[in-house]
Design a protein around this motif. Structure first.
Motif, PDB file in Angstrom:
ATOM      1  N   ASN A 168       0.796  -1.241   0.000  1.00 12.07           N
ATOM      2  CA  ASN A 168       0.000   0.000   0.000  1.00 12.07           C
ATOM      3  C   ASN A 168       0.823   1.283   0.000  1.00 12.07           C
ATOM      4  N   ILE A 169       2.089   1.221  -0.349  1.00 14.60           N
ATOM      5  CA  ILE A 169       2.895   2.430  -0.267  1.00 14.60           C
ATOM      6  C   ILE A 169       2.416   3.491  -1.257  1.00 14.60           C
ATOM      7  N   ALA A 170       1.783   3.070  -2.367  1.00 14.37           N
ATOM      8  CA  ALA A 170       1.327   4.043  -3.357  1.00 14.37           C
ATOM      9  C   ALA A 170       0.038   4.737  -2.941  1.00 14.37           C
ATOM     10  N   ARG A 171      -0.733   4.110  -2.059  1.00 13.66           N
ATOM     11  CA  ARG A 171      -2.018   4.701  -1.690  1.00 13.66           C
ATOM     12  C   ARG A 171      -2.135   5.001  -0.199  1.00 13.66           C
ATOM     13  N   ALA A 172      -1.021   4.948   0.504  1.00 14.70           N
ATOM     14  CA  ALA A 172      -1.037   5.258   1.930  1.00 14.70           C
ATOM     15  C   ALA A 172      -0.963   6.766   2.139  1.00 14.70           C
ATOM     16  N   ASP A 173      -1.668   7.247   3.151  1.00 15.84           N
ATOM     17  CA  ASP A 173      -1.609   8.670   3.493  1.00 15.84           C
ATOM     18  C   ASP A 173      -0.404   8.987   4.369  1.00 15.84           C
ATOM     19  N   ALA A 174       0.138   7.956   4.998  1.00 16.58           N
ATOM     20  CA  ALA A 174       1.332   8.126   5.815  1.00 16.58           C
ATOM     21  C   ALA A 174       2.110   6.820   5.783  1.00 16.58           C
ATOM     22  N   MET A 175       3.355   6.885   6.191  1.00 13.24           N
ATOM     23  CA  MET A 175       4.173   5.678   6.238  1.00 13.24           C
ATOM     24  C   MET A 175       5.196   5.800   7.363  1.00 13.24           C
ATOM     25  N   VAL A 176       5.536   4.663   7.942  1.00 19.71           N
ATOM     26  CA  VAL A 176       6.609   4.591   8.927  1.00 19.71           C
ATOM     27  C   VAL A 176       7.814   3.995   8.218  1.00 19.71           C
ATOM     28  N   VAL A 177       8.899   4.746   8.178  1.00 15.10           N
ATOM     29  CA  VAL A 177      10.074   4.375   7.405  1.00 15.10           C
ATOM     30  C   VAL A 177      11.244   4.127   8.347  1.00 15.10           C
ATOM     31  N   LEU A 178      11.941   3.014   8.141  1.00 12.16           N
ATOM     32  CA  LEU A 178      13.178   2.749   8.874  1.00 12.16           C
ATOM     33  C   LEU A 178      14.334   3.366   8.099  1.00 12.16           C
ATOM     34  N   ALA A 179      15.071   4.230   8.753  1.00 12.08           N
ATOM     35  CA  ALA A 179      16.135   4.965   8.073  1.00 12.08           C
ATOM     36  C   ALA A 179      17.397   4.999   8.927  1.00 12.08           C
ATOM     37  N   ARG A 180      18.530   5.007   8.249  1.00 15.62           N
ATOM     38  CA  ARG A 180      19.812   5.143   8.942  1.00 15.62           C
ATOM     39  C   ARG A 180      20.023   6.610   9.294  1.00 15.62           C
ATOM     40  N   THR A 181      20.175   6.894  10.573  1.00 15.58           N
ATOM     41  CA  THR A 181      20.431   8.260  11.022  1.00 15.58           C
ATOM     42  C   THR A 181      21.846   8.439  11.546  1.00 15.58           C
ATOM     43  N   ASP A 182      22.626   7.355  11.538  1.00 16.62           N
ATOM     44  CA  ASP A 182      24.028   7.434  11.961  1.00 16.62           C
ATOM     45  C   ASP A 182      24.816   6.493  11.056  1.00 16.62           C
ATOM     46  N   PRO A 183      25.835   7.001  10.349  1.00 14.97           N
ATOM     47  CA  PRO A 183      26.586   6.140   9.425  1.00 14.97           C
ATOM     48  C   PRO A 183      27.392   5.062  10.124  1.00 14.97           C
ATOM     49  N   ARG A 184      27.612   5.208  11.416  1.00 11.17           N
ATOM     50  CA  ARG A 184      28.410   4.220  12.138  1.00 11.17           C
ATOM     51  C   ARG A 184      27.578   2.964  12.415  1.00 11.17           C
ATOM     52  N   PRO A 185      28.195   1.797  12.384  1.00 11.69           N
ATOM     53  CA  PRO A 185      27.450   0.563  12.690  1.00 11.69           C
ATOM     54  C   PRO A 185      27.099   0.507  14.166  1.00 11.69           C
ATOM     55  N   GLY A 186      26.104  -0.283  14.471  1.00 14.03           N
ATOM     56  CA  GLY A 186      25.723  -0.447  15.867  1.00 14.03           C
ATOM     57  C   GLY A 186      24.227  -0.390  16.057  1.00 14.03           C
ATOM     58  N   ARG A 188      22.334   1.638  17.607  1.00 15.02           N
ATOM     59  CA  ARG A 188      21.706   2.959  17.659  1.00 15.02           C
ATOM     60  C   ARG A 188      21.855   3.701  16.340  1.00 15.02           C
ATOM     61  N   SER A 189      21.990   2.967  15.257  1.00 14.21           N
ATOM     62  CA  SER A 189      22.279   3.600  13.967  1.00 14.21           C
ATOM     63  C   SER A 189      21.033   3.966  13.174  1.00 14.21           C
ATOM     64  N   HIS A 190      19.858   3.481  13.574  1.00 11.06           N
ATOM     65  CA  HIS A 190      18.653   3.665  12.775  1.00 11.06           C
ATOM     66  C   HIS A 190      17.521   4.287  13.599  1.00 11.06           C
ATOM     67  N   SER A 191      16.649   4.952  12.895  1.00  8.01           N
ATOM     68  CA  SER A 191      15.480   5.569  13.523  1.00  8.01           C
ATOM     69  C   SER A 191      14.244   5.269  12.690  1.00  8.01           C
ATOM     70  N   LEU A 192      13.087   5.357  13.331  1.00  9.07           N
ATOM     71  CA  LEU A 192      11.811   5.257  12.637  1.00  9.07           C
ATOM     72  C   LEU A 192      11.271   6.663  12.414  1.00  9.07           C
ATOM     73  N   VAL A 193      10.810   6.898  11.195  1.00 10.26           N
ATOM     74  CA  VAL A 193      10.348   8.233  10.820  1.00 10.26           C
ATOM     75  C   VAL A 193       8.926   8.126  10.283  1.00 10.26           C
ATOM     76  N   LEU A 194       8.030   8.948  10.806  1.00  9.65           N
ATOM     77  CA  LEU A 194       6.646   9.004  10.325  1.00  9.65           C
ATOM     78  C   LEU A 194       6.567  10.052   9.216  1.00  9.65           C
ATOM     79  N   VAL A 195       6.237   9.600   8.014  1.00  9.37           N
ATOM     80  CA  VAL A 195       6.171  10.476   6.850  1.00  9.37           C
ATOM     81  C   VAL A 195       4.714  10.682   6.470  1.00  9.37           C
ATOM     82  N   ASP A 196       4.296  11.937   6.430  1.00  9.76           N
ATOM     83  CA  ASP A 196       2.942  12.290   6.006  1.00  9.76           C
ATOM     84  C   ASP A 196       2.989  12.566   4.509  1.00  9.76           C
ATOM     85  N   ARG A 197       2.526  11.589   3.719  1.00  9.55           N
ATOM     86  CA  ARG A 197       2.677  11.738   2.275  1.00  9.55           C
ATOM     87  C   ARG A 197       1.819  12.875   1.722  1.00  9.55           C
ATOM     88  N   ALA A 198       0.704  13.145   2.362  1.00  7.68           N
ATOM     89  CA  ALA A 198      -0.176  14.200   1.849  1.00  7.68           C
ATOM     90  C   ALA A 198       0.533  15.548   1.833  1.00  7.68           C
TER      91      ALA A 198
END
Length: 573
Positions: A168-186, A188-198
């Motif tokens: 449903n990524i094409a028709r979702a009004d929002a999405m929770v995305v897993l993204a790397r927020t720190d280039p270092r391994p470990g 604590r390197s990733h965060s969840l981001v709520l994206v409001d597609r509208a």
């Protein structure tokens, strides 16, 4: 208020009545319409409209935000009404929003959860964009980035990368995305981001084509490319760097309930098989008169019951012992998915050429068989569940298995009893050696048993001896033996553990069943224990009396239009 007691909520029956007869060719949500939509590789539009009017998304929203998600086991039973007729509708309409929702209820702040709840209660969709094809279940390898602007002067993050095969990524009004927020391994390197597609800049988003799939053909499995899409830093769920931790906690819920929902597929597969084989004449009588056919059907019925029993205990554990749910969620995913896949394969063997026909009375079977396949690898693979369980075995062995005293609350097994609220904040990354289900095996093996149940007690005492052996072996494992490169025999320890766990769960469900229910009949427990006995080969036939009892129950439920699972509730057949 929603109904909070009983094996099944009344709203599951209400949804069943709304969906109508599966066999009625004129029903817009019946088998004929479902198969036609599958041939067109489209979602069942009439089904989606009906679910809009029913307000299915409220099942995925907790009560404190205006929804009906009070009990994980009741959620699974409601969703079985969809999965038993069209798994694509179950996944494509709602289950994907549930996966996104639980991450929000676990880590989101008041503004984020309120926004998500309003979207869902308004009939909108939220996609969950975790995995990337290049990394599969290795979420720590995610390359998709959320980079801060210089010195974060503008308070923005910029999302870049690709997410693929996302429902449903094409028709979702929002999405929770897993993204790397720190280039270092470990961790604590990733965060969840709520994206409001509208409100997102469309120039920085590119929809990617759908990948062709064998099953779930109507589900919108698309992709999206992000080109430095700006989002506010406040869109991060929880502390920055907590994405993997949140995901591992929250997905314990969906890792439990999604396989439990999918048992509805086997319910209908078994019903189609019984109907066909009852009508089919072979050697002067119905095919169901043949001993082998009866044996396979009774065995599949037993496997469905034990799959749902383990799933029910896992779902109740989320409420009763959430600190141990990391173990039980992986065990449910690993074992329930195996039981369902293997049982459908056995039914396909019985149906012969009829299992792959796309027309006629058995046509729905081939779609269900194709749609069931993702239960073993979707969301998280069975192998990944083994990998997550293996490192926990030594501490479980030392703190619970090797000594008595870790009793499980009765509420864990009394399936019709109320449950405490689902506390997302009490889910943990690991169980810290706490395993109340297996801890209960110590007392179970020594409890008073009626003389006519001596065989059951003997089997469970054998399980107690198996647990002691597992404790001795697992308690000696070193950390270097528990990584992704662990030897095959160590992964086999996980399989042995889950088998004993499943048998214990079934025994406890039987002992805690209400006397008037079929679950209080020892026949199904004897069948469950016989079919999960140790050994590398397929389980053999059931004892004759047990087989006769199960087959009679199977035919009675078929003739009276009741489900074959734990609830035995009326269906719109």
């Amino acid at each position: 208020m929603t109904d909070t007691t009983g094996l099944a909520p009344k709203r599951a029956d209400e949804l069943e009545r709304l969906l109508g007869s599966l066999s009625d060719p004129a029903n817009p949500t019946g088998a004929t319409a479902i198969l036609a939509a599958d041939e067109r590789a489209e979602m069942l539009s009439a089904g989606e409209s009906l679910l809009d009017s029913y307000g299915l998304n409220a099942e995925f929203v907790p009560p404190w935000l205006g929804g009906r998600l009070e009990r994980a086991d009741h959620l699974a039973e409601v969703m079985r009404a969809l999965y038993r007729r069209d798994p694509a509708l179950g996944l494509g309409y709602g289950a994907s929003s549930l996966i996104a929702g639980v991450t929000l209820w676990t880590a989101g702040d008041e503004q984020q959860t309120g926004h998500a709840a309003r979207l869902l209660l308004d009939g909108r969709r939220i996609a969950i964009a975790f995995h990337e094809l290049a990394h599969g279940n290795d979420m720590a390898g995610t390359e998709f980035t959320a980079a801060a602007a210089t010195a974060e002067a503008d308070g923005l993050l910029r999302l870049s990368g690709r997410k693929e095969v996302v429902t449903n990524i094409a028709r979702a009004d929002a999405m929770v995305v897993l993204a790397r927020t720190d280039p270092r391994p470990g961790p604590r390197s990733h965060s969840l981001v709520l994206v409001d597609r509208a409100n997102a800049d469309p120039a920085r988003l590119t929809d990617l084509p759908r990948f062709g799939t064998v099953g779930m053909r109507g589900v919108q499995l698309g992709g999206l490319r992000f080109d430095e899409l700006p989002v506010p830093a406040s869109a991060v769920l929880g502390p920055r760097g907590s994405g993997l931790e949140t995901a591992l906690k929250a997905l314990q819920i969906t890792r439990t309930v999604l396989p439990a929902m999918a048992s509805g597929i086997l319910d209908t597969g078994l019903r189609i098989s019984v109907d066909h084989l009852t009508r089919r004449r072979l050697y002067g009588g119905p095919a169901t008169a043949l001993p082998h056919v009866r044996s396979v059907l009774a065995g599949v019925f037993a496997d469905l019951l034990r799959a749902e029993a383990l799933g029910a205990v896992g779902a109740r554990a989320l409420h009763v012992v959430p600190g141990s749910a990391s173990v039980y969620a992986s065990a449910v995913k690993f074992e329930v998915s195996r039981l369902l896949l293997e049982a459908m394969d056995r039914l396909a063997e019985l149906l012969g050429a009829h299992f792959y026909l796309r027309e006629g009375p058995t046509a729905l079977f081939q779609k269900l068989l194709r749609d069931l396949a993702p239960v073993g690898f979707g969301h998280i693979a069975r192998a990944a569940c083994q990998m997550s369980l293996l490192p926990q075995l030594p501490l479980l062995a030392r703190r619970t298995w090797a000594r008595p005293g870790t009793e499980a609350p009765d509420d864990l097994f009394a399936l019709a009893e109320p449950l405490p609220p689902l506390r997302y904040d009490r889910l943990a990354l690991h169980a810290a050696g706490r395993d109340p289900v297996m801890g209960s095996l110590h007392a179970l093996a020594d409890a008073p048993w009626a003389p006519e149940h001596d065989d059951l007690r003997a089997m469970l005492r054998g399980d107690h001896a198996e647990l002691a052996e597992l404790a001795a072996v697992c308690g000696q494992l070193s950390p270097v033996e528990l990584g992704v490169d662990a030897r095959p025999e160590h992964y086999d320890l996980v399989t042995r553990y889950v088998r004993v766990l499943s048998r214990t769960a079934c025994a406890q469900v039987w002992r805690h069943a209400r006397p008037e229910s079929f679950l209080a009949d020892p026949a199904w427990l004897r069948a469950a224990l016989c079919r999960s006995a140790p050994g590398p080969h397929r389980p053999g036939p059931l004892p004759a009396q047990v087989e006769d009892t199960l087959f009679a129950e199977l035919l009675d439920r078929r003739d009276t239009g009741r489900s074959f699972g734990l609830t035995g509730r009326p269906l719109a057949v």
